[in-house]
Design an enzyme around this catalytic site. Structure first.
Site, PDB file in Angstrom:
ATOM      1  NE  ARG A 130       1.417  -3.900  12.291  1.00 15.11           N
ATOM      2  CZ  ARG A 130       2.511  -3.421  11.719  1.00 15.11           C
ATOM      3  NH1 ARG A 130       3.695  -3.693  12.194  1.00 15.11           N
ATOM      4  NH2 ARG A 130       2.412  -2.672  10.652  1.00 15.11           N
ATOM      5  NE  ARG A 177       7.738   0.505  10.390  1.00 10.45           N
ATOM      6  CZ  ARG A 177       6.691   0.587   9.589  1.00 10.45           C
ATOM      7  NH1 ARG A 177       6.838   0.961   8.346  1.00 10.45           N
ATOM      8  NH2 ARG A 177       5.494   0.306  10.015  1.00 10.45           N
ATOM      9  CE  LYS A 215      -2.277  -0.845   3.779  1.00  5.96           C
ATOM     10  NZ  LYS A 215      -1.609  -2.051   4.270  1.00  5.96           N
ATOM     11  NE  ARG A 251      -4.421  -0.095  10.181  1.00  7.59           N
ATOM     12  CZ  ARG A 251      -3.176  -0.220  10.524  1.00  7.59           C
ATOM     13  NH1 ARG A 251      -2.863  -0.840  11.628  1.00  7.59           N
ATOM     14  NH2 ARG A 251      -2.225   0.259   9.764  1.00  7.59           N
TER      15      ARG A 251
END
Length: 192
Positions: free
Chosen positions: A144, A133, A13, A88
């Site tokens: 997730r 990250r 994305k 979401r």
């Protein structure tokens, strides 16, 4: 052109949003980046969301809607936007629809990036190594992806019913994916 990107983390994305932004001159509004920047800058919002993000949970809806409403009010978003990372959940989708209605805007097109979990996991682990990250540990990645399937995947039907959903196979070269996106955006622009 108001664009929404849906899909699991690692589906491409962000990569495609940057290409759309460059090609069409509309801002990429990545809620995750906005939240990470707030954490890095040590803002009040950053302090509030840091423990939430670190545990792989979702930031409260009202907070996200306020953040997005404020961002869409900026001059560079007048001609359109690319929203990435929100909504979401179904309540978030409803809240987004309501907020867009309040400000007199609607989503032109919703892209659903489709990608198998094993490939998403592989990409996220690689991204974590490259970018350092801290929110991309294997446990958090799995959590997730679970949350995506449980809470976000149902939004596909929400947007399909609105008639503006386009499925995109994210497991292809970046240029191929972008060519498909461009074709859909041109068709959407011709219809409006």
């Amino acid at each position: 052109m108001n664009v929404l990107l849906l899909g699991p983390q690692g589906s491409g994305k962000g990569t495609q949003a940057k290409r759309i932004e460059a090609e069409y001159g509309i801002p990429h509004i990545a809620t995750g980046d906005m939240l990470r920047a707030a954490i890095e800058e040590g803002t009040e919002l950053g302090e509030r969301v840091k423990p939430i993000l670190e545990s792989g949970q979702l930031v409260p809806d009202e907070l996200m809607i306020d953040l997005i409403r404020e961002r869409l009010g900026q001059p560079d978003a007048e001609r359109g936007f690319i929203l990435d990372g929100f909504p979401r959940t179904s309540p978030q989708a409803d809240a987004l629809d309501e907020m867009l209605d309040d400000i007199g805007r609607r989503l032109s097109i919703v892209f659903e990036f489709q990608l198998p979990d094993d490939i998403a996991r592989e990409r996220l682990v690689r991204r974590a190594e490259l970018e350092g990250r801290p929110d991309d540990t294997p446990d958090v990645i799995d959590r997730r992806l679970e949350l995506y399937h449980e809470l976000t995947e149902p939004l596909v039907e929400h947007y399909r019913l609105q008639g503006n959903l386009i499925g995109i196979h994210g497991d292809r070269p970046v240029k191929e994916v972008f060519a498909e996106i461009q074709q859909a955006l041109e068709q959407a622009a011709a219809r409006s």
